[in-house]
Design an enzyme around this catalytic site. Structure first.
Site, short mmCIF file in Angstrom:
data_model
loop_
_atom_site.label_atom_id
_atom_site.label_comp_id
_atom_site.label_asym_id
_atom_site.label_seq_id
_atom_site.Cartn_x
_atom_site.Cartn_y
_atom_site.Cartn_z
N HIS A 27 4.74 0.15 -0.12
CA HIS A 27 5.51 -0.59 0.88
C HIS A 27 4.62 -1.65 1.52
CE1 HIS A 27 3.74 2.91 2.95
NE2 HIS A 27 3.76 2.19 4.06
N HIS B 207 0.84 -1.21 0.00
CA HIS B 207 0.00 0.00 0.00
C HIS B 207 0.87 1.25 0.00
CE1 HIS B 207 1.23 -0.39 4.17
NE2 HIS B 207 0.99 0.90 4.31
N ASP C 63 0.67 4.94 1.95
CA ASP C 63 -0.10 5.52 3.05
C ASP C 63 -0.97 6.65 2.51
OD1 ASP C 63 1.16 3.80 4.81
OD2 ASP C 63 2.68 5.24 5.41
N ARG D 268 7.15 -9.19 15.79
CA ARG D 268 7.72 -7.91 15.36
C ARG D 268 6.76 -6.78 15.75
NH1 ARG D 268 7.07 -4.76 10.46
NH2 ARG D 268 8.73 -3.25 10.49
C1 LIG Z 1 -5.70 5.98 7.20
C2 LIG Z 1 -5.18 4.79 7.34
C3 LIG Z 1 -5.71 3.55 6.71
C4 LIG Z 1 -4.69 2.51 7.10
C5 LIG Z 1 -4.20 3.01 8.43
C6 LIG Z 1 -3.99 4.45 8.14
O1 LIG Z 1 -3.90 5.20 9.32
C7 LIG Z 1 -2.75 4.62 7.26
C8 LIG Z 1 -2.45 3.42 6.35
C9 LIG Z 1 -3.62 2.47 6.01
C10 LIG Z 1 -3.23 0.96 5.87
C11 LIG Z 1 -2.16 0.59 6.88
C12 LIG Z 1 -2.73 0.57 4.49
C13 LIG Z 1 -2.68 -0.98 4.34
C14 LIG Z 1 -4.04 -1.61 4.54
C15 LIG Z 1 -4.63 -1.25 5.91
C16 LIG Z 1 -6.05 -1.78 5.97
C17 LIG Z 1 -3.85 -2.03 6.98
O2 LIG Z 1 -3.32 -3.14 6.67
O3 LIG Z 1 -3.79 -1.63 8.14
C18 LIG Z 1 -4.61 0.31 6.04
C19 LIG Z 1 -5.17 1.05 7.23
C20 LIG Z 1 -6.66 0.98 7.35
O4 LIG Z 1 -7.12 0.83 8.47
O5 LIG Z 1 -7.40 1.14 6.34
O1 LIG Z 2 5.09 -2.27 10.21
C1 LIG Z 2 5.67 -1.72 9.29
O2 LIG Z 2 6.89 -1.77 9.13
C2 LIG Z 2 4.90 -0.93 8.26
C3 LIG Z 2 3.45 -0.67 8.63
C4 LIG Z 2 2.79 0.23 7.67
O3 LIG Z 2 3.21 0.40 6.55
C5 LIG Z 2 1.58 0.96 8.10
O4 LIG Z 2 1.10 0.73 9.23
O5 LIG Z 2 1.10 1.79 7.30
FE LIG Z 3 2.23 2.14 5.60
#
Ligand SMILES: C=C1C[C@]23C[C@@]1(O)CC[C@H]2[C@]1(C)CCC[C@@](C)(C(=O)O)[C@H]1[C@@H]3C(=O)O
Ligand SMILES: O=C(O)CCC(=O)C(=O)O
Ligand SMILES: [Fe+2]
Length: 375
Positions: free
Chosen positions: A296, A240, A242, A306
């Protein structure tokens, strides 16, 4: 504004098919990992090498040294034009505070599921506890638990983080709440300094973006990735960009953050007392596409838990995301928007991926056309 008019991508459809019965308890499901956690072959982890992310020593810049500031802004500019990732050291954040913040994570994630669920994230909200989003997505589930909360730099909000944790978890989380409040204050201060550097590097002056984010309304997220018996078929956080403006991430020494550069996945090695900083989609829009928000993900491993702490800088709700005029001389890449519009898009309509900003822009433009065309 009508928000149900998005033409659904496969990911967007995925948002509406929750798996209600699946419970994420890594110690139980590791023996027989459910299909929902298995990622398609072409998205599985296969990292190519380490990325040489530029390391910026902030000491000179923070103490006002003009030569060091110029050099730092050059490094930032090169990194942000290419992939948007850099590391910062000598950032002024107390290393004791960083380690306390990690210890408080152990305390929270070590609770039983039902205790953690006192802070359960509600379906369309961006704060609270969630274990691998089993109630939100139905496939490509991330192998992680997260706790997110709102941070506000507005006057009169000096205890939002602490109050949130105490309200959700009870008085025994007062100390953790105080630590995360202090940690978020430090992240907000650091991100405003980095905003100065970004302003200098883009030639719009050091106060342009600093002023924009002064009263930021940000998100703090604790990512907890338990060991996984099939780390080559699963992902801790899927690929994704951010959607937020600037991310300041502290990862522990286990490592697992990867960035896609030149079509290859590169591991970003952990460094003690160093933060990984990256540009998010909202800043990419603010810079009119000059600075990149880069794809990333986080991989997991079979032996070690982790942890990472992510501070997502976001503008306050009413701020219009529009680049300074100096950056728009040759035209506009994205329409004006406010952060709550993009946040809602990622929570209700679109699972953040590498195309979030483009999909959001098209959706916004389409909605504007629909509202301006008489029926
Ligand atoms: C606004 C946001 C959506 C997510 C958290 C965040 O605060 C910033 C990044 C987004 C996220 C991490 C991108 C990957 C997918 C996601 C669902 C996750 O794996 O956490 C995303 C977050 C979300 O809650 O939508
Ligand atoms: O845990 C990590 O190293 C990355 C997490 C991340 O990309 C996120 O929370 O948006
Ligand atoms: Fe991220």
């Amino acid at each position: 504004m009508a928000i149900d008019c998005i033409s659904p991508s496969s990911e967007a459809k995925d948002l509406h098919l929750p798996t209600k019965t699946l419970v994420f308890d890594a110690s139980v499901i590791n023996d027989n990992i459910p299909d929902q956690f298995i990622w398609p072959h072409d998205e599985r982890p296969r990292s190519d090498s380490h990325l040489l992310v530029p390391l910026i020593d902030l000491q000179g810049f923070l103490s006002g040294d003009p030569v060091a500031s110029l050099e730092a802004s050059r490094v930032v500019r090169d990194a942000c034009r290419k992939h948007g990732f850099f590391l910062v050291s000598n950032h002024g954040v107390d290393c004791r505070l960083i380690s306390d913040a990690h210890h408080c994570m152990d305390r929270f994630f070590g609770l039983t599921l039902s205790e953690k669920q006192r802070a359960q994230r509600k379906l369309w909200e961006s704060h609270g506890y969630t274990s691998s989003f089993t109630g939100r997505f139905h496939s490509k589930l991330p192998w992680k638990e997260t706790l997110s909360f709102r941070y506000s730099a507005e006057e009169g909000s000096s205890k939002v983080v602490e109050d949130y944790l105490v309200d959700a978890m009870g008085d025994q989380f007062k100390q953790s709440g105080g630590i995360y409040q202090e940690y978020c204050d430090a992240m907000s201060t650091l991100s405003l300094s980095i905003m100065e550097l970004l302003g200098i590097s883009l030639g719009v002056g050091r106060n342009c973006f600093r002023d924009f984010f002064e009263g930021n309304d940000s998100i703090m997220r604790l990512n907890y990735y338990p060991p996984c018996q099939k780390p080559d078929m699963t992902l801790g956080t899927g690929p994704h960009c951010d959607p937020t403006s600037l991310t300041i991430l502290h990862q522990d020494q286990v490592g697992g953050l990867e960035v896609l550069v030149d079509d290859k996945w590169h591991l970003v090695l952990p460094h003690v007392n160093t933060f990984v900083v990256n540009i998010g989609d909202t800043f990419m829009a603010l810079s009119n596409g000059i600075y990149k928000s880069c794809l990333h993900r986080a991989v997991v491993n079979s032996t070690r838990t982790r942890k990472s702490l992510a501070f997502f800088l976001c503008p306050s709700k009413e701020k219009l995301v529009r680049p300074p005029k100096e950056l728009m001389e040759t035209g506009r890449e994205y329409p004006d928007f406010t952060w709550p519009m993009l946040l809602e898009f990622t929570q209700k309509h679109y699972r953040a991926d590498m195309n979030t900003l483009q999909a959001f822009s098209s959706w916004l433009q389409q909605s504007l056309l629909n509202t301006s065309t008489p029926s």
